[in-house]
Motif scaffolding. Structure first.
Motif, PDB file in Angstrom:
ATOM      1  N   GLN A  17       0.693  -1.175  -0.113  1.00 37.50           N
ATOM      2  CA  GLN A  17      -0.021   0.079   0.263  1.00 37.50           C
ATOM      3  C   GLN A  17       0.786   1.225  -0.064  1.00 37.50           C
ATOM      4  OE1 GLN A  17      -3.181   0.093   2.951  1.00 37.50           O
ATOM      5  NE2 GLN A  17      -3.488  -2.125   2.699  1.00 37.50           N
ATOM      6  N   PHE A  18       1.878   1.243  -0.464  1.00 38.68           N
ATOM      7  CA  PHE A  18       2.733   2.395  -0.590  1.00 38.68           C
ATOM      8  C   PHE A  18       3.439   2.548  -1.904  1.00 38.68           C
ATOM      9  CE2 PHE A  18       5.076  -1.171   1.207  1.00 38.68           C
ATOM     10  CZ  PHE A  18       6.242  -1.372   0.429  1.00 38.68           C
ATOM     11  N   GLN A  19       2.760   2.089  -3.026  1.00 36.76           N
ATOM     12  CA  GLN A  19       3.260   2.319  -4.589  1.00 36.76           C
ATOM     13  C   GLN A  19       2.127   3.163  -5.019  1.00 36.76           C
ATOM     14  OE1 GLN A  19       6.071   0.819  -5.705  1.00 36.76           O
ATOM     15  NE2 GLN A  19       6.546   0.165  -3.603  1.00 36.76           N
ATOM     16  N   LEU A  20       2.572   4.489  -5.091  1.00 37.42           N
ATOM     17  CA  LEU A  20       1.803   5.420  -5.819  1.00 37.42           C
ATOM     18  C   LEU A  20       1.938   5.709  -7.147  1.00 37.42           C
ATOM     19  CD1 LEU A  20       2.611   6.821  -2.613  1.00 37.42           C
ATOM     20  CD2 LEU A  20       0.428   7.686  -3.142  1.00 37.42           C
ATOM     21  N   ARG A  21       0.580   6.031  -7.777  1.00 38.56           N
ATOM     22  CA  ARG A  21       0.832   6.290  -9.313  1.00 38.56           C
ATOM     23  C   ARG A  21      -0.463   7.326  -9.497  1.00 38.56           C
ATOM     24  NH1 ARG A  21       1.477   0.957 -13.062  1.00 38.56           N
ATOM     25  NH2 ARG A  21       3.130   1.989 -13.840  1.00 38.56           N
ATOM     26  N   TRP A  22      -0.503   8.220 -10.358  1.00 38.37           N
ATOM     27  CA  TRP A  22      -1.542   8.930 -10.866  1.00 38.37           C
ATOM     28  C   TRP A  22      -1.907   8.440 -12.214  1.00 38.37           C
ATOM     29  CZ3 TRP A  22      -0.220  11.313 -15.489  1.00 38.37           C
ATOM     30  CH2 TRP A  22       0.945  11.651 -15.630  1.00 38.37           C
ATOM     31  N   LYS A  23      -3.205   8.777 -12.476  1.00 40.58           N
ATOM     32  CA  LYS A  23      -3.712   8.320 -13.804  1.00 40.58           C
ATOM     33  C   LYS A  23      -4.448   9.746 -14.430  1.00 40.58           C
ATOM     34  CE  LYS A  23      -6.850   5.118 -14.023  1.00 40.58           C
ATOM     35  NZ  LYS A  23      -7.304   3.774 -14.088  1.00 40.58           N
ATOM     36  N   VAL A  24      -4.510   9.967 -15.412  1.00 37.23           N
ATOM     37  CA  VAL A  24      -5.432  10.977 -16.251  1.00 37.23           C
ATOM     38  C   VAL A  24      -5.726  10.275 -17.537  1.00 37.23           C
ATOM     39  CG1 VAL A  24      -5.512  13.172 -17.456  1.00 37.23           C
ATOM     40  CG2 VAL A  24      -4.008  13.172 -15.634  1.00 37.23           C
ATOM     41  N   VAL A  25      -7.381  10.500 -17.327  1.00 34.35           N
ATOM     42  CA  VAL A  25      -7.972   9.813 -18.473  1.00 34.35           C
ATOM     43  C   VAL A  25      -9.068  10.525 -19.189  1.00 34.35           C
ATOM     44  CG1 VAL A  25      -9.595   7.941 -19.059  1.00 34.35           C
ATOM     45  CG2 VAL A  25      -8.004   7.602 -17.440  1.00 34.35           C
ATOM     46  N   GLY A  26      -8.903  10.609 -20.456  1.00 32.71           N
ATOM     47  CA  GLY A  26     -10.021  11.509 -21.457  1.00 32.71           C
ATOM     48  C   GLY A  26     -10.724  10.664 -22.362  1.00 32.71           C
ATOM     49  N   SER A  27     -12.065  10.925 -22.201  1.00 32.05           N
ATOM     50  CA  SER A  27     -13.003  10.310 -23.124  1.00 32.05           C
ATOM     51  C   SER A  27     -13.971  11.302 -23.724  1.00 32.05           C
ATOM     52  CB  SER A  27     -13.691   9.361 -22.296  1.00 32.05           C
ATOM     53  OG  SER A  27     -14.478   9.949 -21.184  1.00 32.05           O
ATOM     54  N   SER A  28     -14.388  10.877 -25.042  1.00 33.78           N
ATOM     55  CA  SER A  28     -15.424  11.844 -25.701  1.00 33.78           C
ATOM     56  C   SER A  28     -14.744  13.099 -25.966  1.00 33.78           C
ATOM     57  CB  SER A  28     -16.897  11.928 -24.899  1.00 33.78           C
ATOM     58  OG  SER A  28     -17.244  10.648 -24.885  1.00 33.78           O
ATOM     59  N   MET A  29     -13.526  13.160 -25.933  1.00 33.58           N
ATOM     60  CA  MET A  29     -12.633  14.461 -26.226  1.00 33.58           C
ATOM     61  C   MET A  29     -12.975  15.157 -27.651  1.00 33.58           C
ATOM     62  SD  MET A  29      -9.244  14.133 -24.059  1.00 33.58           S
ATOM     63  CE  MET A  29      -8.476  12.937 -25.258  1.00 33.58           C
ATOM     64  N   THR A  30     -13.185  16.315 -27.653  1.00 33.23           N
ATOM     65  CA  THR A  30     -13.524  16.894 -29.032  1.00 33.23           C
ATOM     66  C   THR A  30     -12.532  17.784 -29.608  1.00 33.23           C
ATOM     67  OG1 THR A  30     -14.928  18.743 -27.991  1.00 33.23           O
ATOM     68  CG2 THR A  30     -16.062  16.729 -28.846  1.00 33.23           C
ATOM     69  N   GLY A  31     -11.536  18.325 -28.740  1.00 34.85           N
ATOM     70  CA  GLY A  31     -10.624  19.414 -28.876  1.00 34.85           C
ATOM     71  C   GLY A  31      -9.077  18.868 -28.722  1.00 34.85           C
ATOM     72  N   GLU A  32      -8.369  19.796 -28.817  1.00 38.24           N
ATOM     73  CA  GLU A  32      -6.797  19.503 -28.707  1.00 38.24           C
ATOM     74  C   GLU A  32      -6.533  19.885 -27.339  1.00 38.24           C
ATOM     75  OE1 GLU A  32      -2.480  20.926 -30.132  1.00 38.24           O
ATOM     76  OE2 GLU A  32      -3.917  20.899 -31.598  1.00 38.24           O
ATOM     77  N   ASN A  33      -6.193  18.764 -26.354  1.00 35.14           N
ATOM     78  CA  ASN A  33      -5.780  18.918 -24.954  1.00 35.14           C
ATOM     79  C   ASN A  33      -4.413  18.717 -24.846  1.00 35.14           C
ATOM     80  OD1 ASN A  33      -8.787  19.199 -23.562  1.00 35.14           O
ATOM     81  ND2 ASN A  33      -8.820  17.391 -25.169  1.00 35.14           N
ATOM     82  N   LYS A  34      -3.626  19.325 -23.900  1.00 36.32           N
ATOM     83  CA  LYS A  34      -2.408  19.247 -23.927  1.00 36.32           C
ATOM     84  C   LYS A  34      -1.988  19.051 -22.448  1.00 36.32           C
ATOM     85  CE  LYS A  34      -1.186  22.051 -27.900  1.00 36.32           C
ATOM     86  NZ  LYS A  34      -0.487  23.267 -28.237  1.00 36.32           N
ATOM     87  N   ILE A  35      -1.404  18.278 -21.721  1.00 35.34           N
ATOM     88  CA  ILE A  35      -0.947  17.868 -20.533  1.00 35.34           C
ATOM     89  C   ILE A  35       0.773  18.174 -20.445  1.00 35.34           C
ATOM     90  CG2 ILE A  35      -0.688  16.356 -18.591  1.00 35.34           C
ATOM     91  CD1 ILE A  35      -3.531  16.871 -19.294  1.00 35.34           C
ATOM     92  N   HIS A  36       1.040  19.357 -19.909  1.00 35.60           N
ATOM     93  CA  HIS A  36       2.477  19.681 -19.711  1.00 35.60           C
ATOM     94  C   HIS A  36       3.295  18.895 -18.527  1.00 35.60           C
ATOM     95  CE1 HIS A  36       1.970  22.711 -23.120  1.00 35.60           C
ATOM     96  NE2 HIS A  36       0.828  22.841 -22.740  1.00 35.60           N
ATOM     97  N   GLY A  37       2.438  18.747 -17.489  1.00 35.58           N
ATOM     98  CA  GLY A  37       3.106  18.151 -16.428  1.00 35.58           C
ATOM     99  C   GLY A  37       2.116  17.843 -15.190  1.00 35.58           C
ATOM    100  N   VAL A  38       2.585  16.835 -14.587  1.00 32.15           N
ATOM    101  CA  VAL A  38       1.858  16.373 -13.264  1.00 32.15           C
ATOM    102  C   VAL A  38       2.547  16.194 -12.111  1.00 32.15           C
ATOM    103  CG1 VAL A  38       0.112  14.664 -12.630  1.00 32.15           C
ATOM    104  CG2 VAL A  38       0.406  15.163 -14.929  1.00 32.15           C
ATOM    105  N   ALA A  39       2.105  16.969 -10.998  1.00 31.76           N
ATOM    106  CA  ALA A  39       3.015  16.584  -9.915  1.00 31.76           C
ATOM    107  C   ALA A  39       2.120  15.857  -8.802  1.00 31.76           C
ATOM    108  CB  ALA A  39       3.209  18.136  -9.160  1.00 31.76           C
ATOM    109  N   LEU A  40       2.693  15.118  -8.060  1.00 31.54           N
ATOM    110  CA  LEU A  40       1.922  13.948  -6.941  1.00 31.54           C
ATOM    111  C   LEU A  40       2.456  14.237  -5.617  1.00 31.54           C
ATOM    112  CD1 LEU A  40      -0.157  12.037  -6.244  1.00 31.54           C
ATOM    113  CD2 LEU A  40       1.486  10.244  -6.724  1.00 31.54           C
ATOM    114  N   GLN A  41       1.630  14.576  -4.559  1.00 33.04           N
ATOM    115  CA  GLN A  41       2.128  14.810  -3.268  1.00 33.04           C
ATOM    116  C   GLN A  41       1.106  13.875  -2.362  1.00 33.04           C
ATOM    117  OE1 GLN A  41       1.192  18.888  -2.873  1.00 33.04           O
ATOM    118  NE2 GLN A  41       3.438  19.535  -2.452  1.00 33.04           N
ATOM    119  N   TRP A  42       1.756  13.284  -1.259  1.00 37.53           N
ATOM    120  CA  TRP A  42       0.983  12.361  -0.374  1.00 37.53           C
ATOM    121  C   TRP A  42       1.395  12.764   1.180  1.00 37.53           C
ATOM    122  CZ3 TRP A  42       4.677  10.540  -4.001  1.00 37.53           C
ATOM    123  CH2 TRP A  42       5.873   9.917  -3.637  1.00 37.53           C
ATOM    124  N   ALA A  43       0.634  12.107   1.888  1.00 31.28           N
ATOM    125  CA  ALA A  43       0.582  12.189   3.355  1.00 31.28           C
ATOM    126  C   ALA A  43       0.105  11.167   3.958  1.00 31.28           C
ATOM    127  CB  ALA A  43       0.298  13.443   3.981  1.00 31.28           C
TER     128      ALA A  43
END
Length: 106
Positions: A80-106
């Motif tokens: 229970q200490f293996q962290l991951r993030w996920k970003v999901v897009g569905s039914s997208m109609t335009g141009e989406n740009k992900i430039h970066g993602v940061a994850l913090q935990w406590a």
């Protein structure tokens, strides 16, 4: 594409985290938390949804925006200490740009 799935590499916590905070730097034209969703896992099995909030532009009045959100972590698979993030897009109609993602935990 009308869909996408981005999943991070694994981050190892020193102890079992109970909460995660996600920061996404992006240019999104589709609906946040509807067409584009984010989640975090601590056990690589249970992904907890993160409701993202638009915090405004990174600089100025156009371009990259900052989106943030947090969630309690509830996965119970081992370990229970293996962290991951996920970003999901569905039914997208335009141009989406992900430039970066940061994850913090406590």
């Amino acid at each position: 594409n009308t869909s996408m799935t981005l999943i991070s590499d694994t981050f190892t916590a020193s102890s079992t985290p109970s909460k995660a905070r996600l920061v996404v730097f992006a240019e999104l034209v589709d609906d946040l938390n509807t067409d584009i969703n984010a989640s975090v896992t601590r056990d690589n099995a249970t992904f907890n949804a993160v409701t993202l909030t638009d915090e405004g532009f990174q600089a100025g009045s156009s371009g990259i925006k900052i989106f943030t959100g947090s969630t309690p972590l509830t996965g119970s698979a081992s370990p229970q200490f293996q962290l991951r993030w996920k970003v999901v897009g569905s039914s997208m109609t335009g141009e989406n740009k992900i430039h970066g993602v940061a994850l913090q935990w406590a």
